[in-house]
Design a protein around this motif. Structure first.
Motif, PDB file in Angstrom:
ATOM      1  N   VAL A  61       0.842  -1.199   0.000  1.00 38.39           N
ATOM      2  CA  VAL A  61       0.000   0.000   0.000  1.00 38.39           C
ATOM      3  C   VAL A  61       0.877   1.248   0.000  1.00 38.39           C
ATOM      4  CG1 VAL A  61      -1.685   1.323   1.346  1.00 38.39           C
ATOM      5  CG2 VAL A  61      -1.944  -1.155   1.107  1.00 38.39           C
ATOM      6  N   ARG A  62       1.904   1.260   0.837  1.00 44.04           N
ATOM      7  CA  ARG A  62       2.783   2.433   0.956  1.00 44.04           C
ATOM      8  C   ARG A  62       3.431   2.808  -0.381  1.00 44.04           C
ATOM      9  NH1 ARG A  62       4.458   5.425   4.843  1.00 44.04           N
ATOM     10  NH2 ARG A  62       3.591   4.159   6.514  1.00 44.04           N
ATOM     11  N   ALA A  63       3.691   1.819  -1.236  1.00 50.04           N
ATOM     12  CA  ALA A  63       4.339   2.075  -2.522  1.00 50.04           C
ATOM     13  C   ALA A  63       3.438   2.864  -3.481  1.00 50.04           C
ATOM     14  CB  ALA A  63       4.766   0.762  -3.168  1.00 50.04           C
ATOM     15  N   LEU A  64       2.152   2.917  -3.201  1.00 46.01           N
ATOM     16  CA  LEU A  64       1.223   3.656  -4.061  1.00 46.01           C
ATOM     17  C   LEU A  64       1.071   5.112  -3.619  1.00 46.01           C
ATOM     18  CD1 LEU A  64      -0.614   3.386  -6.537  1.00 46.01           C
ATOM     19  CD2 LEU A  64      -2.461   2.722  -4.997  1.00 46.01           C
ATOM     20  N   LEU A  65       1.604   5.443  -2.454  1.00 49.50           N
ATOM     21  CA  LEU A  65       1.473   6.812  -1.952  1.00 49.50           C
ATOM     22  C   LEU A  65       2.353   7.774  -2.737  1.00 49.50           C
ATOM     23  CD1 LEU A  65       1.516   6.410   1.924  1.00 49.50           C
ATOM     24  CD2 LEU A  65      -0.317   7.404   0.561  1.00 49.50           C
TER      25      LEU A  65
ATOM     26  N   ALA B  68       4.729   3.222  11.376  1.00 46.88           N
ATOM     27  CA  ALA B  68       3.799   2.481  12.234  1.00 46.88           C
ATOM     28  C   ALA B  68       2.363   2.522  11.714  1.00 46.88           C
ATOM     29  CB  ALA B  68       3.840   3.043  13.658  1.00 46.88           C
ATOM     30  N   LEU B  69       2.082   3.380  10.735  1.00 42.37           N
ATOM     31  CA  LEU B  69       0.718   3.473  10.210  1.00 42.37           C
ATOM     32  C   LEU B  69       0.342   2.175   9.494  1.00 42.37           C
ATOM     33  CD1 LEU B  69       0.650   7.101   8.786  1.00 42.37           C
ATOM     34  CD2 LEU B  69      -0.589   6.242  10.777  1.00 42.37           C
ATOM     35  N   SER B  70      -0.879   1.727   9.741  1.00 39.10           N
ATOM     36  CA  SER B  70      -1.362   0.491   9.113  1.00 39.10           C
ATOM     37  C   SER B  70      -1.743   0.751   7.653  1.00 39.10           C
ATOM     38  CB  SER B  70      -2.592  -0.027   9.862  1.00 39.10           C
ATOM     39  OG  SER B  70      -3.688   0.858   9.650  1.00 39.10           O
TER      40      SER B  70
ATOM     41  N   ILE C 261      -4.742   3.698   3.369  1.00 46.18           N
ATOM     42  CA  ILE C 261      -5.859   3.668   2.415  1.00 46.18           C
ATOM     43  C   ILE C 261      -6.883   4.739   2.788  1.00 46.18           C
ATOM     44  CG2 ILE C 261      -7.831   2.289   1.623  1.00 46.18           C
ATOM     45  CD1 ILE C 261      -5.849  -0.145   1.719  1.00 46.18           C
ATOM     46  N   ASP C 262      -7.167   4.885   4.085  1.00 44.36           N
ATOM     47  CA  ASP C 262      -8.079   5.945   4.528  1.00 44.36           C
ATOM     48  C   ASP C 262      -7.585   7.311   4.058  1.00 44.36           C
ATOM     49  OD1 ASP C 262      -9.742   4.147   5.848  1.00 44.36           O
ATOM     50  OD2 ASP C 262      -8.861   4.529   7.837  1.00 44.36           O
ATOM     51  N   ALA C 263      -6.281   7.548   4.171  1.00 40.93           N
ATOM     52  CA  ALA C 263      -5.717   8.829   3.742  1.00 40.93           C
ATOM     53  C   ALA C 263      -5.872   9.020   2.238  1.00 40.93           C
ATOM     54  CB  ALA C 263      -4.244   8.915   4.146  1.00 40.93           C
ATOM     55  N   MET C 264      -5.644   7.957   1.458  1.00 39.56           N
ATOM     56  CA  MET C 264      -5.783   8.059  -0.002  1.00 39.56           C
ATOM     57  C   MET C 264      -7.238   8.300  -0.396  1.00 39.56           C
ATOM     58  SD  MET C 264      -3.088   5.380  -1.708  1.00 39.56           S
ATOM     59  CE  MET C 264      -2.832   4.144  -0.456  1.00 39.56           C
TER      60      MET C 264
END
Length: 147
Positions: A61-65, A81-83, A88-91
């Motif tokens: 998921v982080r790689a898509l940010l 530490a963010l899940s 995903i919520d942030a995106m």
């Protein structure tokens, strides 16, 4: 499919203000395909769509940010530490955080950075030469990829 009707088997999550996204869309069209174009800043994906895309791309998921030009730092998204759910919520709350362009074809799904990465997802060859907006030649006169 005719040239004016989008082929639902091909989708690009597109930002028309992004040169990489514009080049990727042009490469898809240069293969004779008119994809479904989703301007994800105007029509963001829902959670199921976004998580499905991430799974299909097989990436963390982080790689898509996207960091540049986004509220990434202000939101503290660099915190390891963010899940995945929090990311995903942030995106979902800030679609500008979703890196682009994401392309889905019968051959798979991929974040197409650089734009020529889309060539691995296109079942049909390029129909003619292609030069990126910055002048870089990607496809030569014979329709071959320039490496």
């Amino acid at each position: 499919m005719n040239a004016t009707s989008p082929d639902p088997r091909f989708t690009i999550y597109h930002n028309p203000d992004c040169g990489t996204s514009r080049n990727t869309l042009a490469l898809i069209r240069n293969s004779g395909v008119e994809p479904v174009v989703v301007e994800y800043l105007k029509t963001p994906p829902d959670r199921a769509t976004l998580t499905g895309l991430i799974a299909a791309m097989g990436m963390p998921v982080r790689a898509l940010l996207r960091e540049k030009g986004t509220p990434y730092a202000e939101l503290g998204l660099g915190d390891a530490a963010l899940s995945d759910d929090a990311l995903i919520d942030a995106m979902l709350a800030h679609p500008i955080l979703i890196n682009r362009p994401i392309v889905v074809t019968p051959l798979g799904a991929k974040l197409c950075r650089p734009s020529e990465a889309v060539l691995d997802l296109l079942p049909s060859p390029q129909l003619g030469p292609f030069v990126k907006e910055d002048g870089e030649v990607v496809i030569d006169e014979a329709g071959r990829r320039v490496v």
